[in-house]
Design a protein around this motif. Structure first.
Motif, PDB file in Angstrom:
ATOM      1  N   ASP A 148       0.885  -1.135   0.043  1.00  0.00           N
ATOM      2  CA  ASP A 148      -0.094  -0.132  -0.058  1.00  0.00           C
ATOM      3  C   ASP A 148       0.700   1.222   0.106  1.00  0.00           C
ATOM      4  O   ASP A 148       1.858   1.141   0.909  1.00  0.00           O
ATOM      5  CB  ASP A 148      -0.712  -0.007   1.293  1.00  0.00           C
ATOM      6  CG  ASP A 148      -1.976   1.018   1.156  1.00  0.00           C
ATOM      7  OD1 ASP A 148      -1.745   1.821   0.234  1.00  0.00           O
ATOM      8  OD2 ASP A 148      -2.704   1.400   2.114  1.00  0.00           O
ATOM      9  N   TYR A 174       0.248   4.076   0.903  1.00  0.00           N
ATOM     10  CA  TYR A 174      -0.077   4.832   2.208  1.00  0.00           C
ATOM     11  C   TYR A 174       0.704   4.369   3.293  1.00  0.00           C
ATOM     12  O   TYR A 174       0.737   4.757   4.512  1.00  0.00           O
ATOM     13  CB  TYR A 174      -1.580   5.120   2.467  1.00  0.00           C
ATOM     14  CG  TYR A 174      -2.284   5.804   1.410  1.00  0.00           C
ATOM     15  CD1 TYR A 174      -2.070   7.169   1.134  1.00  0.00           C
ATOM     16  CD2 TYR A 174      -3.082   5.270   0.314  1.00  0.00           C
ATOM     17  CE1 TYR A 174      -2.505   7.732   0.010  1.00  0.00           C
ATOM     18  CE2 TYR A 174      -3.619   5.743  -0.531  1.00  0.00           C
ATOM     19  CZ  TYR A 174      -3.499   7.052  -0.719  1.00  0.00           C
ATOM     20  OH  TYR A 174      -4.092   7.770  -2.029  1.00  0.00           O
ATOM     21  N   ALA A 175       1.170   3.091   3.370  1.00  0.00           N
ATOM     22  CA  ALA A 175       1.677   2.186   4.494  1.00  0.00           C
ATOM     23  C   ALA A 175       2.676   3.084   5.034  1.00  0.00           C
ATOM     24  O   ALA A 175       2.733   3.046   6.272  1.00  0.00           O
ATOM     25  CB  ALA A 175       1.752   0.745   4.225  1.00  0.00           C
ATOM     26  N   THR A 181       1.266   5.970   7.345  1.00  0.00           N
ATOM     27  CA  THR A 181       0.401   5.565   8.589  1.00  0.00           C
ATOM     28  C   THR A 181       1.528   4.920   9.433  1.00  0.00           C
ATOM     29  O   THR A 181       1.222   5.048  10.595  1.00  0.00           O
ATOM     30  CB  THR A 181      -0.541   4.527   7.965  1.00  0.00           C
ATOM     31  OG1 THR A 181      -0.020   3.582   7.233  1.00  0.00           O
ATOM     32  CG2 THR A 181      -1.368   5.329   7.064  1.00  0.00           C
ATOM     33  N   GLN A 184      -0.003  -0.441  12.562  1.00  0.00           N
ATOM     34  CA  GLN A 184      -0.840   0.009  11.229  1.00  0.00           C
ATOM     35  C   GLN A 184      -1.927   0.477  11.731  1.00  0.00           C
ATOM     36  O   GLN A 184      -2.719   1.270  10.854  1.00  0.00           O
ATOM     37  CB  GLN A 184      -0.767  -1.358  10.698  1.00  0.00           C
ATOM     38  CG  GLN A 184       0.478  -1.837  10.122  1.00  0.00           C
ATOM     39  CD  GLN A 184       0.435  -3.060   9.287  1.00  0.00           C
ATOM     40  OE1 GLN A 184      -0.786  -3.658   9.044  1.00  0.00           O
ATOM     41  NE2 GLN A 184       1.616  -3.897   9.215  1.00  0.00           N
ATOM     42  N   SER A 185      -2.906  -0.229  12.508  1.00  0.00           N
ATOM     43  CA  SER A 185      -4.346   0.285  12.966  1.00  0.00           C
ATOM     44  C   SER A 185      -4.267   1.706  13.398  1.00  0.00           C
ATOM     45  O   SER A 185      -5.206   2.509  12.943  1.00  0.00           O
ATOM     46  CB  SER A 185      -4.778  -0.650  13.857  1.00  0.00           C
ATOM     47  OG  SER A 185      -4.863  -2.000  13.507  1.00  0.00           O
ATOM     48  N   LEU A 214      -3.446   4.157  10.562  1.00  0.00           N
ATOM     49  CA  LEU A 214      -4.381   4.303   9.809  1.00  0.00           C
ATOM     50  C   LEU A 214      -5.371   5.360  10.428  1.00  0.00           C
ATOM     51  O   LEU A 214      -6.272   6.121   9.563  1.00  0.00           O
ATOM     52  CB  LEU A 214      -5.205   2.905   9.440  1.00  0.00           C
ATOM     53  CG  LEU A 214      -6.256   2.887   8.619  1.00  0.00           C
ATOM     54  CD1 LEU A 214      -5.821   3.412   7.082  1.00  0.00           C
ATOM     55  CD2 LEU A 214      -6.948   1.372   8.105  1.00  0.00           C
ATOM     56  N   ASP A 246      -4.010   8.750  10.112  1.00  0.00           N
ATOM     57  CA  ASP A 246      -4.120   9.164   8.737  1.00  0.00           C
ATOM     58  C   ASP A 246      -5.520   9.734   8.392  1.00  0.00           C
ATOM     59  O   ASP A 246      -5.535  10.802   7.704  1.00  0.00           O
ATOM     60  CB  ASP A 246      -3.616   8.135   7.922  1.00  0.00           C
ATOM     61  CG  ASP A 246      -3.220   8.463   6.310  1.00  0.00           C
ATOM     62  OD1 ASP A 246      -2.420   9.360   6.243  1.00  0.00           O
ATOM     63  OD2 ASP A 246      -4.268   8.169   5.548  1.00  0.00           O
ATOM     64  N   LYS A 247      -6.543   8.941   8.869  1.00  0.00           N
ATOM     65  CA  LYS A 247      -7.733   9.472   8.372  1.00  0.00           C
ATOM     66  C   LYS A 247      -8.411  10.656   9.049  1.00  0.00           C
ATOM     67  O   LYS A 247      -9.102  11.552   8.539  1.00  0.00           O
ATOM     68  CB  LYS A 247      -8.991   8.189   8.731  1.00  0.00           C
ATOM     69  CG  LYS A 247      -8.654   6.801   8.048  1.00  0.00           C
ATOM     70  CD  LYS A 247      -8.833   7.123   6.549  1.00  0.00           C
ATOM     71  CE  LYS A 247      -8.490   6.045   5.645  1.00  0.00           C
ATOM     72  NZ  LYS A 247      -8.394   6.188   4.313  1.00  0.00           N
TER      73      LYS A 247
END
Length: 206
Positions: A2, A4-5, A8, A62-63, A66, A69-70
């Motif tokens: 990804d 975006y990884a 994030t 990662q969670s 994410l 990032d949102k």
């Protein structure tokens, strides 16, 4: 992988690192006491905590990243700095509609995206994407720093003065850099819009 990884993951680790630094500044004895309690637990409980720590170390950043990032994405939308939310996008869409190129009622954002991703030079498109990515990363860094120090304060009930001062400087620099990146990005995209409108008018005149 990804695209975006990296963004994030970086935000998540910044939050976790500043959380641990804040805890160490406020009460480093707390960390030693937690580790000592784990050592004094039974073998099965220690193994469970170890496995949970490994799983959490893989998926938690990662969670968390994410989520950060949102939230950064929502902030950019609220500030109307998203690509399709520029005020000039409406002007661009209205100019194209006046030429009656589209028979059906198409939104200004839809018209902009059609032209931008179909007509623009790939180098400009890639450049614009890099600018937006850097801006989103800067906002994510600001949120990550705020999250890490805030959680440390909630856990201990004390504010880490030195860590907070360092985080404030980094956060301010990140927001300033984000503003600069978005301002340059906006100027280039608006210049592209005017050039595209001129080209459309020239084609119609021919």
């Amino acid at each position: 992988m990804d695209r975006y990884a990296p963004r994030t993951t970086a935000a998540a680790w910044i939050a976790l690192v500043f959380f641990l630094i804040s805890i160490c500044e406020i009460d480093y004895v707390l960390i030693y006491s937690i580790l000592e309690r784990i050592q004094n637990m039974s073998a099965s409980v220690s193994v469970f905590i170890g496995v949970a720590g490994v799983v959490g170390g893989v998926y938690a950043p990662q969670s968390l990243g994410l989520l950060i990032d949102k939230v950064a994405y929502v902030i950019v939308i609220i500030m109307r700095r998203r690509l399709s939310a520029f005020p000039s996008v409406r002007y661009f869409g209205s100019c194209v509609k006046e030429k009656k190129i589209f028979k059906e009622n198409v939104s200004d954002q839809g018209i902009f995206h059609i032209y931008f991703y179909r007509e623009t030079n790939k180098n400009i498109e890639a450049w614009a994407h890099r600018r937006r990515t850097r801006a989103y990363l800067d906002v994510s860094i600001f949120l990550a720093l705020s999250f890490g120090i805030s959680v440390a304060y909630i856990v201990t009930g004390t504010a880490p003065v030195f860590t907070s001062a360092c985080a404030t400087i980094i956060a301010a620099a990140s927001l300033f850099h984000a503003a600069v990146e978005l301002r340059i990005h906006d100027a280039v995209v608006q210049a592209w819009m005017h050039e595209t409108i001129d080209n459309i008018e020239s084609d119609i005149a021919l």
